[in-house]
Design a protein around this motif. Structure first.
Motif, PDB file in Angstrom:
ATOM      1  N   ALA A 142       0.845  65.215  54.725  1.00  0.00           N
ATOM      2  CA  ALA A 142       2.121  64.963  54.051  1.00  0.00           C
ATOM      3  C   ALA A 142       2.767  66.282  53.612  1.00  0.00           C
ATOM      4  O   ALA A 142       3.982  66.448  53.747  1.00  0.00           O
ATOM      5  CB  ALA A 142       1.926  64.040  52.856  1.00  0.00           C
ATOM      6  N   LEU A 143       1.963  67.209  53.122  1.00  0.00           N
ATOM      7  CA  LEU A 143       2.479  68.515  52.712  1.00  0.00           C
ATOM      8  C   LEU A 143       3.071  69.246  53.915  1.00  0.00           C
ATOM      9  O   LEU A 143       4.172  69.810  53.831  1.00  0.00           O
ATOM     10  CB  LEU A 143       1.373  69.353  52.071  1.00  0.00           C
ATOM     11  CG  LEU A 143       1.727  70.779  51.670  1.00  0.00           C
ATOM     12  CD1 LEU A 143       2.797  70.791  50.584  1.00  0.00           C
ATOM     13  CD2 LEU A 143       0.484  71.512  51.196  1.00  0.00           C
ATOM     14  N   GLY A 144       2.390  69.217  55.053  1.00  0.00           N
ATOM     15  CA  GLY A 144       2.891  69.871  56.261  1.00  0.00           C
ATOM     16  C   GLY A 144       4.185  69.245  56.744  1.00  0.00           C
ATOM     17  O   GLY A 144       5.134  69.951  57.101  1.00  0.00           O
ATOM     18  N   PHE A 145       4.238  67.917  56.746  1.00  0.00           N
ATOM     19  CA  PHE A 145       5.469  67.231  57.143  1.00  0.00           C
ATOM     20  C   PHE A 145       6.607  67.593  56.186  1.00  0.00           C
ATOM     21  O   PHE A 145       7.726  67.873  56.612  1.00  0.00           O
ATOM     22  CB  PHE A 145       5.267  65.717  57.178  1.00  0.00           C
ATOM     23  CG  PHE A 145       6.517  64.967  57.529  1.00  0.00           C
ATOM     24  CD1 PHE A 145       6.989  64.929  58.831  1.00  0.00           C
ATOM     25  CD2 PHE A 145       7.258  64.325  56.543  1.00  0.00           C
ATOM     26  CE1 PHE A 145       8.159  64.260  59.157  1.00  0.00           C
ATOM     27  CE2 PHE A 145       8.430  63.654  56.854  1.00  0.00           C
ATOM     28  CZ  PHE A 145       8.885  63.619  58.163  1.00  0.00           C
ATOM     29  N   GLY A 146       6.307  67.603  54.882  1.00  0.00           N
ATOM     30  CA  GLY A 146       7.326  67.955  53.891  1.00  0.00           C
ATOM     31  C   GLY A 146       7.828  69.378  54.066  1.00  0.00           C
ATOM     32  O   GLY A 146       9.030  69.647  53.934  1.00  0.00           O
ATOM     33  N   LEU A 149      10.113  69.456  57.040  1.00  0.00           N
ATOM     34  CA  LEU A 149      11.403  68.876  56.678  1.00  0.00           C
ATOM     35  C   LEU A 149      12.212  69.863  55.839  1.00  0.00           C
ATOM     36  O   LEU A 149      13.406  70.048  56.070  1.00  0.00           O
ATOM     37  CB  LEU A 149      11.223  67.558  55.922  1.00  0.00           C
ATOM     38  CG  LEU A 149      12.522  66.898  55.444  1.00  0.00           C
ATOM     39  CD1 LEU A 149      13.438  66.576  56.614  1.00  0.00           C
ATOM     40  CD2 LEU A 149      12.207  65.647  54.632  1.00  0.00           C
ATOM     41  N   ALA A 150      11.557  70.525  54.881  1.00  0.00           N
ATOM     42  CA  ALA A 150      12.260  71.507  54.042  1.00  0.00           C
ATOM     43  C   ALA A 150      12.832  72.638  54.896  1.00  0.00           C
ATOM     44  O   ALA A 150      13.966  73.076  54.675  1.00  0.00           O
ATOM     45  CB  ALA A 150      11.323  72.058  52.968  1.00  0.00           C
ATOM     46  N   GLY A 151      12.064  73.092  55.886  1.00  0.00           N
ATOM     47  CA  GLY A 151      12.574  74.126  56.801  1.00  0.00           C
ATOM     48  C   GLY A 151      13.767  73.625  57.599  1.00  0.00           C
ATOM     49  O   GLY A 151      14.752  74.349  57.790  1.00  0.00           O
ATOM     50  N   GLY A 152      13.691  72.375  58.056  1.00  0.00           N
ATOM     51  CA  GLY A 152      14.812  71.777  58.786  1.00  0.00           C
ATOM     52  C   GLY A 152      16.043  71.620  57.913  1.00  0.00           C
ATOM     53  O   GLY A 152      17.174  71.851  58.366  1.00  0.00           O
ATOM     54  N   VAL A 153      15.831  71.263  56.669  1.00  0.00           N
ATOM     55  CA  VAL A 153      16.953  71.123  55.736  1.00  0.00           C
ATOM     56  C   VAL A 153      17.601  72.484  55.504  1.00  0.00           C
ATOM     57  O   VAL A 153      18.836  72.603  55.507  1.00  0.00           O
ATOM     58  CB  VAL A 153      16.493  70.479  54.410  1.00  0.00           C
ATOM     59  CG1 VAL A 153      17.580  70.559  53.356  1.00  0.00           C
ATOM     60  CG2 VAL A 153      16.071  69.033  54.643  1.00  0.00           C
ATOM     61  N   ALA A 154      16.788  73.518  55.331  1.00  0.00           N
ATOM     62  CA  ALA A 154      17.335  74.867  55.133  1.00  0.00           C
ATOM     63  C   ALA A 154      18.177  75.281  56.342  1.00  0.00           C
ATOM     64  O   ALA A 154      19.293  75.780  56.183  1.00  0.00           O
ATOM     65  CB  ALA A 154      16.199  75.860  54.902  1.00  0.00           C
ATOM     66  N   TRP A 155      17.638  75.046  57.534  1.00  0.00           N
ATOM     67  CA  TRP A 155      18.388  75.356  58.756  1.00  0.00           C
ATOM     68  C   TRP A 155      19.708  74.598  58.782  1.00  0.00           C
ATOM     69  O   TRP A 155      20.762  75.158  59.094  1.00  0.00           O
ATOM     70  CB  TRP A 155      17.525  75.006  59.979  1.00  0.00           C
ATOM     71  CG  TRP A 155      18.270  75.092  61.268  1.00  0.00           C
ATOM     72  CD1 TRP A 155      18.509  76.217  62.004  1.00  0.00           C
ATOM     73  CD2 TRP A 155      18.893  74.012  61.974  1.00  0.00           C
ATOM     74  NE1 TRP A 155      19.243  75.895  63.134  1.00  0.00           N
ATOM     75  CE2 TRP A 155      19.483  74.541  63.134  1.00  0.00           C
ATOM     76  CE3 TRP A 155      19.001  72.643  61.731  1.00  0.00           C
ATOM     77  CZ2 TRP A 155      20.176  73.753  64.050  1.00  0.00           C
ATOM     78  CZ3 TRP A 155      19.688  71.851  62.642  1.00  0.00           C
ATOM     79  CH2 TRP A 155      20.259  72.415  63.793  1.00  0.00           C
ATOM     80  N   GLY A 171      16.646  78.375  46.224  1.00  0.00           N
ATOM     81  CA  GLY A 171      16.357  76.948  46.122  1.00  0.00           C
ATOM     82  C   GLY A 171      14.912  76.637  46.460  1.00  0.00           C
ATOM     83  O   GLY A 171      14.242  75.868  45.764  1.00  0.00           O
ATOM     84  N   ALA A 172      14.403  77.246  47.543  1.00  0.00           N
ATOM     85  CA  ALA A 172      13.007  77.025  47.947  1.00  0.00           C
ATOM     86  C   ALA A 172      12.041  77.523  46.878  1.00  0.00           C
ATOM     87  O   ALA A 172      11.052  76.845  46.554  1.00  0.00           O
ATOM     88  CB  ALA A 172      12.733  77.717  49.276  1.00  0.00           C
TER      89      ALA A 172
END
Length: 190
Positions: A142-146, A149-155, A171-172
């Motif tokens: 779950a941590l890896g998926f999150g 997702l956080a990297g994708g959101v930043a992009w 923000g990160a």
């Protein structure tokens, strides 16, 4: 799918009103009733913020529900901080200490965004995505998926030109710090 369409989709999936309830859904499978109650609170807060934003647009005070203009964003962030911190106080008063800590950390994230607004436009999308990912610890999957997702959101926030890199890094960092704070405080409450 075009790059812009993908960025919009990731930005929507990575919205704080989506990632926090999703994180709490994962936690509810691990932690039982307390996480399920937190999920209900998160959904309620999200609904309240959406209704507030729609009301601002309907009465002509805002151009769009995304509160992109600086005065709109300032007003929305003040409202969200007040709701989160007020909810935290109610949780504490009702003995839901873990929920109170999580809500206080969420409110703190928004307060930091408000405090830094002259220096940067802290990405709350990225901050809450990192916070939600950090809450998944110690579940590595779950941590890896999150984190992905956080990297994708930043992009997505860069592609959509909502932020510059500094806004995303700050923000990160603040979102990750909020997760560390929650993990540091919770064991002392149990």
């Amino acid at each position: 799918m075009s790059r812009i369409a993908l960025a919009r989709a990731l930005s929507l999936i990575g919205h704080p009103g989506v990632v926090m309830p999703l994180a709490l859904m994962v936690l509810s499978r691990q932690m039982g009733a307390a996480a399920q109650a937190a999920l209900g609170v998160a959904v309620g807060i999200t609904a309240l913020v959406v209704l507030y934003s729609l009301w601002q647009v309907r009465r002509g005070a805002w151009a769009h529900v995304d509160a992109s203009q600086r005065p709109e964003r300032l007003q929305l962030n003040r409202f969200v901080a007040a709701v989160l911190l007020g909810s935290s106080a109610l949780a504490w008063l009702n003995g839901a200490l873990a929920l109170g800590v999580g809500l206080a950390a969420s409110g703190g994230l928004v307060l930091v965004a408000l405090a830094l607004q002259r220096w940067c436009k802290l990405s709350l999308h990225v901050g809450f995505a990192c916070f939600a990912a950090g809450l998944m610890w110690p579940n590595a999957v779950a941590l890896g998926f999150g984190a992905l997702l956080a990297g994708g959101v930043a992009w997505s926030r860069l592609v959509l030109q909502r932020h510059v890199p500094r806004d995303l890094w700050v923000g990160a960092a603040v979102g990750s710090l909020a997760a560390l704070l929650v993990h540091g405080v919770l064991p002392g409450l149990q």
